[in-house]
Design an enzyme around this catalytic site. Structure first.
Site, PDB file in Angstrom:
ATOM      1  N   ASP A 163       0.843  -1.349   0.117  1.00  0.00           N
ATOM      2  CA  ASP A 163       0.118   0.218   0.058  1.00  0.00           C
ATOM      3  C   ASP A 163       0.903   1.221   0.124  1.00  0.00           C
ATOM      4  OD1 ASP A 163      -2.027  -1.878   0.328  1.00  0.00           O
ATOM      5  OD2 ASP A 163      -3.034  -0.814   2.063  1.00  0.00           O
ATOM      6  N   ASP A 164       0.379   2.392  -0.538  1.00  0.00           N
ATOM      7  CA  ASP A 164       0.689   3.729  -0.221  1.00  0.00           C
ATOM      8  C   ASP A 164       1.776   4.076  -1.043  1.00  0.00           C
ATOM      9  OD1 ASP A 164      -1.281   3.438   1.908  1.00  0.00           O
ATOM     10  OD2 ASP A 164       0.282   3.742   3.635  1.00  0.00           O
ATOM     11  N   HIS A 213      -6.112   3.159  -4.034  1.00  0.00           N
ATOM     12  CA  HIS A 213      -6.011   3.519  -2.467  1.00  0.00           C
ATOM     13  C   HIS A 213      -6.591   4.732  -2.288  1.00  0.00           C
ATOM     14  CE1 HIS A 213      -4.916   2.116   1.521  1.00  0.00           C
ATOM     15  NE2 HIS A 213      -3.852   2.888   1.627  1.00  0.00           N
ATOM     16  N   HIS A 217      -5.376   9.692   0.369  1.00  0.00           N
ATOM     17  CA  HIS A 217      -5.135   8.632   1.621  1.00  0.00           C
ATOM     18  C   HIS A 217      -6.020   9.331   2.771  1.00  0.00           C
ATOM     19  CE1 HIS A 217      -3.413   5.991   4.577  1.00  0.00           C
ATOM     20  NE2 HIS A 217      -3.307   5.131   3.531  1.00  0.00           N
ATOM     21  N   HIS A 307       3.827  -2.305   3.024  1.00  0.00           N
ATOM     22  CA  HIS A 307       3.861  -0.845   2.466  1.00  0.00           C
ATOM     23  C   HIS A 307       5.281  -0.848   1.707  1.00  0.00           C
ATOM     24  CE1 HIS A 307       1.029  -0.763   5.674  1.00  0.00           C
ATOM     25  NE2 HIS A 307       0.305   0.329   5.088  1.00  0.00           N
TER      26      HIS A 307
HETATM   27 NI    NI Z   1      -2.792   3.136   3.166  1.00  0.00          NI
END
Ligand code: NI
Length: 354
Positions: A163-164, A213, A217, A307
């Site tokens: 993620d991210d 995603h 955020h 991540h």
């Molecule tokens: Ni995230």
């Protein structure tokens, strides 16, 4: 006249003599008594005098002791007075410091109040912006693919998700995945997509799946339906501009979703993907810790949360892929995992594992 003493004369003489003797005896006795009285008086006087002197000496001694005691007492009371002064000085210093601290606390409190007010203002502005958005607009409606899972049937499967990102560490991860024939899923953030467009393109080209995603955020639970649609839709547009199609799976920032978010996912034709194994990689930033969490938690059908923002995570992921392949796992994308383990995938539904 005759000189011869008469009897009377003799008798008189005798009486005279006896009288003188008696007088002398009395005198002697008186003298003795006087002497004795004198001696006794003198002895008494001497003793009295000696006693007086002794008592005087004792009194002098006691006076000396008293004086010494008085001196000690004076010294002690001086010491006490000086300690009292020191204590008073320290107390006044403490009082000063306390008042300074109180002042600073009040300044901090004021600043905190200002910050809170500003936060409130920002929240109000966000909600105003949110309320001004057109409703019922769902951008980025995906086409969920049909996946042939014949080759995956009966196999132990695991889906690693990142993620991210992307980040500067992502290309190292992509190299390692390619070398090992492993697939993964990347839930990218729209605001980062332009800076890492070539990496996102490479993900798609090498058989990985690019998920949505959100654009910034944000916690989607705080947004209206239109806000969720905008936050997810902006990101979907950004991703489409890079890989040529809308992402067909989504993960909510922080894993936060509610009915509004589920409604959006259904309208945008996507399942919501959570996870069954959290490696807590963002928290500990330690390769050993990521490996430990992953090895403890992973089983057939697991979806693993990581991540690709941290070099520790990428290093851990590479070692984890080798470990899992040794254990007989096939590393697949999330849509492959769901297709193989769940069959039909429902849009708007939340999946934690295959
Ligand atoms: Ni995230």
């Amino acid at each position: 006249m005759s000189n011869t003493p008469t009897v009377l004369d003799r008798t008189e003489n005798k009486e005279l003599t006896r009288g003188r003797r008696a007088k002398r005896v009395w005198f002697a006795i008186l003298a003795c008594v006087a002497v004795l009285a004198l001696v006794a008086s003198a002895t008494f006087a001497v003793n009295f005098y000696l006693n007086l002197q002794e008592q005087q000496r004792l009194l002098n001694g006691q006076a000396d002791s008293l004086a010494a005691l008085q001196q000690t007492l004076n010294e002690q009371s001086e010491q006490i007075a000086s300690q009292q002064e020191q204590l008073d000085a320290q107390e006044s210093k403490l009082a000063e410091q306390e008042s300074k601290i109180a002042e600073q606390e009040s300044v901090i409190q004021q600043q905190q109040d200002t910050i809170n007010k500003q936060k409130d203002t920002i929240k109000n502005q966000e909600s105003t912006i949110d309320s001004l958005r057109p409703t019922e607009v769902v951008k980025g409606v995906a086409t969920y693919p049909d996946i042939d899972v014949t080759r995956l049937k009966g196999k132990k499967l695991v889906a690693l998700t990142f993620d991210d990102g992307p980040s500067t560490y992502t290309s190292k991860l992509l190299d390692a995945l390619k070398k090992r024939g492993a697939k993964a899923t990347f839930f990218v953030v729209g605001s980062r997509a332009n800076s890492y467009a070539s990496l996102i393109k490479r993900m798609e080209a090498e058989g990985h799946v690019v998920g949505n995603h959100s654009q910034n955020h944000k916690n989607l639970n705080y947004l209206s339906a239109a806000g969720v649609a905008a936050e997810m839709g902006d990101s979907a547009e950004r991703i489409k501009s890079i890989i040529g199609h809308y992402p067909y799976i989504m993960r909510c920032p922080g894993g936060n979703y509610n009915q509004t978010v589920k409604n959006y996912a259904k309208a945008a034709n996507m399942p919501i993907i959570q996870w069954s194994v959290d490696t807590a990689d963002w928290k500990y930033r330690s390769k050993a810790s990521v490996l430990s969490y992953a090895k403890r938690g992973i089983k057939d059908g697991s979806i693993v949360l990581m991540h690709d923002l941290y070099s520790t995570t990428v290093d851990a992921a590479i070692e984890l892929i080798d470990y899992l392949q040794d254990q007989g796992y096939t590393l697949v994308t999330v849509p492959e995992l769901l297709a193989a383990k769940c069959g039909t995938v429902e849009m708007g539904k939340v999946y934690f594992h295959g």
